[in-house]
Every structure is written in structure tokens, then in C-alpha cells.
Design an enzyme around this catalytic site. Structure first.
Site, PDB file in Angstrom:
ATOM      1  N   LYS A 202       0.838  -1.202   0.000  1.00  0.00           N
ATOM      2  CA  LYS A 202       0.000   0.000   0.000  1.00  0.00           C
ATOM      3  C   LYS A 202       0.875   1.255   0.000  1.00  0.00           C
ATOM      4  O   LYS A 202       0.669   2.179  -0.766  1.00  0.00           O
ATOM      5  CB  LYS A 202      -0.925  -0.018   1.219  1.00  0.00           C
ATOM      6  N   GLU A 208      10.454  -4.777   4.685  1.00  0.00           N
ATOM      7  CA  GLU A 208      10.532  -6.177   4.263  1.00  0.00           C
ATOM      8  C   GLU A 208      10.281  -6.301   2.763  1.00  0.00           C
ATOM      9  O   GLU A 208      11.019  -6.978   2.036  1.00  0.00           O
ATOM     10  CB  GLU A 208       9.476  -7.021   5.005  1.00  0.00           C
ATOM     11  N   GLY A 262      -4.806  -1.608   4.757  1.00  0.00           N
ATOM     12  CA  GLY A 262      -3.969  -2.722   4.312  1.00  0.00           C
ATOM     13  C   GLY A 262      -4.631  -4.078   4.537  1.00  0.00           C
ATOM     14  O   GLY A 262      -4.679  -4.921   3.641  1.00  0.00           O
ATOM     15  N   ARG A 263      -5.176  -4.286   5.736  1.00  0.00           N
ATOM     16  CA  ARG A 263      -5.743  -5.608   6.040  1.00  0.00           C
ATOM     17  C   ARG A 263      -7.118  -5.808   5.413  1.00  0.00           C
ATOM     18  O   ARG A 263      -7.740  -6.851   5.608  1.00  0.00           O
ATOM     19  CB  ARG A 263      -5.755  -5.852   7.544  1.00  0.00           C
ATOM     20  N   GLU A 348      -4.835  -6.704  14.762  1.00  0.00           N
ATOM     21  CA  GLU A 348      -4.303  -5.393  14.371  1.00  0.00           C
ATOM     22  C   GLU A 348      -5.425  -4.345  14.429  1.00  0.00           C
ATOM     23  O   GLU A 348      -5.182  -3.174  14.689  1.00  0.00           O
ATOM     24  CB  GLU A 348      -3.678  -5.450  12.971  1.00  0.00           C
ATOM     25  N   HIS A 379      -5.234 -32.873  17.212  1.00  0.00           N
ATOM     26  CA  HIS A 379      -4.108 -33.670  17.703  1.00  0.00           C
ATOM     27  C   HIS A 379      -2.997 -32.781  18.229  1.00  0.00           C
ATOM     28  O   HIS A 379      -1.841 -33.198  18.304  1.00  0.00           O
ATOM     29  CB  HIS A 379      -3.617 -34.598  16.587  1.00  0.00           C
ATOM     30  N   LYS A 507       9.360  -1.144  14.515  1.00  0.00           N
ATOM     31  CA  LYS A 507       9.961  -0.772  13.224  1.00  0.00           C
ATOM     32  C   LYS A 507      11.028   0.295  13.439  1.00  0.00           C
ATOM     33  O   LYS A 507      12.129   0.215  12.903  1.00  0.00           O
ATOM     34  CB  LYS A 507       8.895  -0.175  12.287  1.00  0.00           C
TER      35      LYS A 507
HETATM   36  O1  F6P Z   1       2.256  -4.086   9.926  1.00  0.00           O
HETATM   37  C1  F6P Z   1       1.777  -2.822   9.654  1.00  0.00           C
HETATM   38  C2  F6P Z   1       1.283  -2.686   8.256  1.00  0.00           C
HETATM   39  O2  F6P Z   1       1.143  -1.325   8.029  1.00  0.00           O
HETATM   40  C3  F6P Z   1      -0.017  -3.430   7.982  1.00  0.00           C
HETATM   41  O3  F6P Z   1      -1.135  -2.758   8.439  1.00  0.00           O
HETATM   42  C4  F6P Z   1       0.060  -3.562   6.509  1.00  0.00           C
HETATM   43  O4  F6P Z   1      -0.870  -4.491   6.032  1.00  0.00           O
HETATM   44  C5  F6P Z   1       1.487  -3.989   6.345  1.00  0.00           C
HETATM   45  O5  F6P Z   1       2.188  -3.216   7.297  1.00  0.00           O
HETATM   46  C6  F6P Z   1       2.087  -3.813   4.984  1.00  0.00           C
HETATM   47  O6  F6P Z   1       2.031  -2.487   4.559  1.00  0.00           O
HETATM   48  P1  F6P Z   1       2.221  -2.102   3.052  1.00  0.00           P
HETATM   49  O7  F6P Z   1       1.130  -2.724   2.270  1.00  0.00           O
HETATM   50  O8  F6P Z   1       2.186  -0.613   3.019  1.00  0.00           O
HETATM   51  O9  F6P Z   1       3.562  -2.630   2.602  1.00  0.00           O
END
Ligand code: F6P
Length: 543
Positions: A202, A208, A262-263, A348, A379, A507
Site C-alpha cells: 500500500k 521487508e 492494508g488488512r 491489528e 491432535h 519498526k
Molecule cells: O504491519 C503494519 C502494516 O502497516 C499493515 O497494516 C500492513 O498491512 C502492512 O504493514 C504492509 O504495509 P504495506 O502494504 O504498506 O507494505
């Protein structure tokens, strides 16, 4: 006083009234209990009769939903108001799956034409990748690697796995973790000339994702030359400029609005890997299913409204009975990432400790959510759910019909699911345990020793979601159901379910530690444990 605090004394009274009555007795005394405590929408059946609830307690909970302003907040969300106050944003993921005549406005602007245009572009691209009309330097794509994390990974990855029977076209992989193992293991064996990378973010800033995308970019450039990179990358983001800066051409850059959290972004162009896997028709069916749940959520009376009922059970368990965890147990192997997906959606969203106006809450908010597909979980951790000292309300999800022409498997699966909810509710008394052991011919002394271990307290709450089969439309309904459940709980807890400040501190701190980890020389101002661990890791590497 909030509506929840107002309602609590009354709800506690209902709890105390109900507490001495076991669910065994409730079922024995009421042959209509199942009908009374079930609700349906679009082929989906919610049985919540195996909860410690009666009509009066339910009516009080429904009154709480009204008093807390659930209908008004729901209207505000669908109406495009900036209900995400800390980020001053509208919350309109529902517009992404709205019907053809829908209008959705943000700050007076109809956002539907933009949503439809981007969806059409994204689906046309997905079909072209799927059929091989668009390919890489060595021909049609055999593999698609989605690089994203959190909402840019969990929803698409979960849904793609869930809809395995609808796959055609290239294999779809998901890389999320910054751990190099994830991308290294994924790329091993892939052919650069026929691999497409989707960079899903987003914000297009997430460490990452940017680290993994840079590694993937190098992998392509090293193998095929810099000029080939463009053909092998597409991206999905709200940040058009950042996509362009990464080198993504406009034709392969798919946007969405910042009114999509995002979620909640699976329904946006973030769904591209899923659309490649199941095709445009499958993706549109998923959207239709979600829209069907949206309409049910908006139209059904609160007492017959699936997301509202599930949310009210959540409040009942968390705030009235004091249960701190919630298990989600799909008897559907293809939903093996559903609990992980739900952990982000629920924890979240509702893992919050201040209200919308910033004051500290005086009541419990979101529970710990966990789960695994049945029968595997049986199990593993079900022991604790049946006989542990904590009561853990549980959702069971199961299809009436399997999709694999293995009916004997499905009969066992469905029977196991029903048996688990029955066992949780019914339990086994000491007398019943003893009677079984007597019948098995055990000596009285041995029975006295063993029988207490075979007692199940029972009276443990669960709800069951039963659906005909897990097709794209049903998956869309199920996901939207949980989204709205989380929303309603958030309204009653008076928290902002749409921000996530709690992920920021880690972060920030990590950003200041990367250099120190590389040199083994920690900054003086960090705490003693962190500094010692950095030095210990460096010493281990030096050995
Ligand atoms: O972990 C925090 C967060 O902002 C989530 O809400 C989001 O889904 C994720 O990081 C990834 O964010 P982005 O889509 O901006 O890479």
C-alpha cells in the site's frame, strides 16, 4: 459512561442468571433452541446455539449494539466518512466489491468510476498473464511471485490457497518475510525468464517488501540483463510515484485509494495474485460474495445479522465472561492460512488500549485469536480447549460438501467438526467417565485413579459456520463476515479499528539497530540486554 459500561451490570446479571444452567439442560429444555439461535445469509448458516446464552441475554446484547451506535457507525463507514480518525481516512473497502449501480463518495467525490477502471485493468492483466498472452523474455510466465507483507500478503495468500480447485495458469508463490530464507527458498528452482514478480505494498515503503523486491530485481537483472527487468515486474500500491521510481511501467502499476486499509485490501488490486490464480470470473465471484454479505450487514435486523451476532458473542465472551482468547478452527484444509489472516484482521484492528478520543479504555478489547485447520488441531492444542483451565470460545467452519470426490474423507471431516463442538458443549461427567470404565471391566481402584482425568467440564462455547462448499463467492462472504464482525466489536469498544500504531515502535527501533547488528558494535544508549545480544551474535558469527 459508554454504552458498554451502561450495559455491563445488566449483562453480568444475565450471566449470573444463566451460569447455573448447563447447556445440556438448555438443549434438553428447549427443542427449538437450534432454530432460535441460528441465522442465515446467502447459503451460509451460523449456529450459535452452543453458547451460554438465552433470549433475554441476546436481547440485552442487541440493545447494546443499538445504544453503542452500530447502525449509525455502519452508515458512516458505508457513507465514506473519515471514521479512521487518527489517519483522517474514510474506510471504504466495501466500495471495492459494490454492485454495478453503487455510488460511494469520499469528500464529495464519487470513487466508483476509479475503482471500476482499476479493477478492469487489473483483471485484464491477470487474464493475460494467466493465458500466456503476456509473458517474460523466455515466454509465458510459469511462476508468479507476490512480494508483500501483512495485508499485502495474508489476504491474497490465504484466499489463493483456499481456492485451489479454481487454479489455472502459472504457479503463484508468496514471499513476505525479510528473512532471506523466504525469498531464497522461493526462487530456488524458478526460471528467471518465465517468472513474474508482483510488488504489493500500500505504502511502497515497507522495509521487508522493499528488501525482497530489491533482491528479486537483482536476481532478474543478473540472469537476464537490466533491460529485461520491466517485463518481469508489476506492482500494486496507492503510491503511484514510488512504483514509477522503482521502475514499474504505468501499464503494470495498479493503484487503489487510501480509503482501503492494508488488512482490508484483498478486494483491491492487491488481489492480483489471486486473480491470476483463479481468473477474472473467479475474482468477480469473490467480490459478489463479499457484496452479498455487505448487503446482509446493512439490511438485516441486528438480531438476525450474522456479523452483528458474532460480534455480540465476542463482547459477551470477552467483557461479560472474561474470556481472553478466541479460536477459529476451519474444518477445511484449504483454509489453513485463515487463522493467520484473521490474526491480522482482528488483532491489528482491535488490539487497542485507548478509545477513539485517546482516553485509556476501562474494559477489555480484542482477544488473542488463534487457530489451525481441523482435524490437525485436534491432535495438538484441542486438549487445552477441552480440559484446560481457560475457557476458549471457538468458531468452527465447515463445508457441507467437499470438492475432491472423496466423500468418505468429507464424512469423517464433517463428523469430526460436529463432534468437537458437541464434546465442548456436552462434556463428560465423573459419573459418566466412571460408568465407561466399569463397562470396560476396569478394577474399582484403577477407576478411582483414572476417572478424574477423563472428565470434560463441558459447557464450553462454540459457534459453527456451515456452508455448502468453499467456492469464491462463499469465501468472499466469509471474509466480509469477519471484517464486519471486527468492525462491530470495535464500535462497541469505542476504539479505532482502522489504525495500527502498535506496529510502529518495533519498526523504529529496528531501523536504528541494523548497522549495529552488522558491525557488532551497539549504540551506547541502548539497554543492557539489547547491547549484550548484539555483541553475543557478533561473537557467534566470528567463531
Ligand atoms: O504491519 C503494519 C502494516 O502497516 C499493515 O497494516 C500492513 O498491512 C502492512 O504493514 C504492509 O504495509 P504495506 O502494504 O504498506 O507494505
Amino acid at each position: 459512561m459508554t454504552a458498554l459500561e451502561d450495559a455491563l451490570p445488566g449483562l453480568l446479571g444475565h450471566r449470573d442468571r444463566i451460569a447455573p444452567v448447563s447447556m445440556r439442560e438448555m438443549f434438553r429444555g428447549d427443542s427449538g433452541r437450534f432454530e432460535r439461535f441460528t441465522a442465515r445469509s446467502g447459503g451460509l448458516l451460523l449456529d450459535y446455539s452452543k453458547n451460554r446464552l438465552d433470549a433475554d441475554a441476546l436481547a440485552a446484547l442487541v440493545r447494546l449494539a443499538e445504544a453503542a451506535g452500530v447502525p449509525e457507525r455502519r452508515a458512516a463507514m458505508f457513507g465514506g466518512e473519515a471514521i479512521n480518525g487518527t489517519e483522517n481516512r474514510a474506510v471504504l473497502h466495501t466500495a471495492l466489491r459494490a454492485g454495478p449501480d453503487a455510488v460511494a463518495t469520499v469528500s464529495g467525490e464519487d470513487v466508483m468510476p476509479g475503482i471500476r477502471a482499476e479493477l478492469d485493468r487489473m483483471l485484464a492483466y491477470a487474464e493475460a498473464v494467466r493465458t500466456g498472452a503476456i509473458g517474460g523474455v523466455s515466454g509465458g510466465f510459469t511462476d508468479v511471485v507476490n512480494i508483500g507483507i501483512g495485508g499485502s500478503d495474508l489476504g491474497p495468500a490465504m484466499a489463493t490457497r483456499a481456492l485451489r480447485p479454481y487454479w489455472a495458469g502459472p504457479r503463484v508463490h508468496f514471499v513476505s518475510n525479510v528473512d532471506g530464507a523466504h525469498i531464497a527458498d522461493t526462487l530456488r528452482g524458478l526460471e528467471p525468464g518465465t517468472t513474474l514478480f508482483l510488488v504489493a505494498s500500500k505504502t511502497f515503503t515497507t522495509t521487508e517488501t522493499m528488501t525482497n523486491a530489491a533482491t528479486a530485481r537483482r536476481w532478474v537483472a543478473d540472469a537476464l540483463g537490466e533491460a529485461a527487468v520491466g517485463r518481469h515486474f508489476a506492482a500494486m500500491s496507492t503510491a503511484q510515484k514510488r512504483m514509477a521510481d522503482f521502475g514499474i511501467e504505468r501499464a503494470r502499476a495498479f493503484g487503489f485509494g487510501d480509503f482501503v486499509g492494508g488488512r482490508y485490501s484483498l478486494w483491491s488490486t492487491i488481489g492480483l495474485p489471486l486473480a491470476i490464480a483463479i481468473g477474472a470470473d473467479g475474482f468477480r465471484a469473490l467480490l459478489r460474495g463479499a457484496n452479498e454479505m455487505d448487503r446482509h450487514f446493512v439490511d438485516a435486523p441486528l438480531g438476525h445479522n450474522l456479523p452483528v451476532l458474532m460480534a455480540l458473542l465476542g463482547i459477551w465472551h470477552r467483557n461479560v465472561w472474561g474470556y481472553a482468547a478466541h479460536a477459529v478452527l476451519p474444518y477445511d484444509q484449504r483454509l489453513d492460512r485463515f487463522a493467520a489472516y484473521l490474526q491480522q484482521l482482528d488483532m491489528e484492528s482491535n488490539g487497542k488500549r485507548v478509545t477513539t478520543d485517546g482516553s485509556v479504555v476501562r474494559w477489555a478489547t480484542g482477544p488473542v485469536v488463534f487457530g489451525e485447520p481441523g482435524t490437525n488441531g485436534q491432535h495438538a492444542f484441542y486438549q487445552l480447549i477441552h480440559q484446560g483451565t481457560d475457557v476458549i470460545p471457538t468458531d468452527f467452519l465447515v463445508a457441507a460438501e467437499g470438492q475432491d470426490d472423496l466423500p468418505e474423507h468429507h464424512a469423517q471431516l464433517l463428523a469430526s467438526c460436529l463432534a468437537q463442538s458437541e464434546a465442548l458443549m456436552w462434556g463428560k461427567t465423573l459419573a459418566e467417565a466412571e460408568a465407561e470404565l466399569i463397562a470396560a471391566g476396569m478394577a474399582p481402584e484403577a477407576i478411582a485413579k483414572l476417572a478424574p482425568h477423563k472428565v470434560f467440564p463441558g459447557n464450553r462455547p462454540s459457534s459453527t459456520l456451515l456452508y455448502p462448499r468453499l467456492d469464491p463467492a462463499m469465501l468472499g462472504q466469509l471474509i466480509a463476515l469477519y471484517e464486519h464482525r471486527v468492525f462491530v466489536e470495535g464500535v462497541i469498544w469505542n476504539i479505532n479499528s482502522f489504525d495500527q500504531w502498535g506496529v510502529e515502535l518495533g519498526k523504529q527501533l529496528a531501523a536504528g539497530l541494523v548497522g549495529a547488528v552488522q558491525t557488532g558494535d551497539p549504540p551506547e544508549e541502548r539497554d543492557g540486554s539489547t547491547k549484550a545480544l548484539i555483541r553475543a551474535a557478533a561473537a557467534m558469527r566470528a567463531r
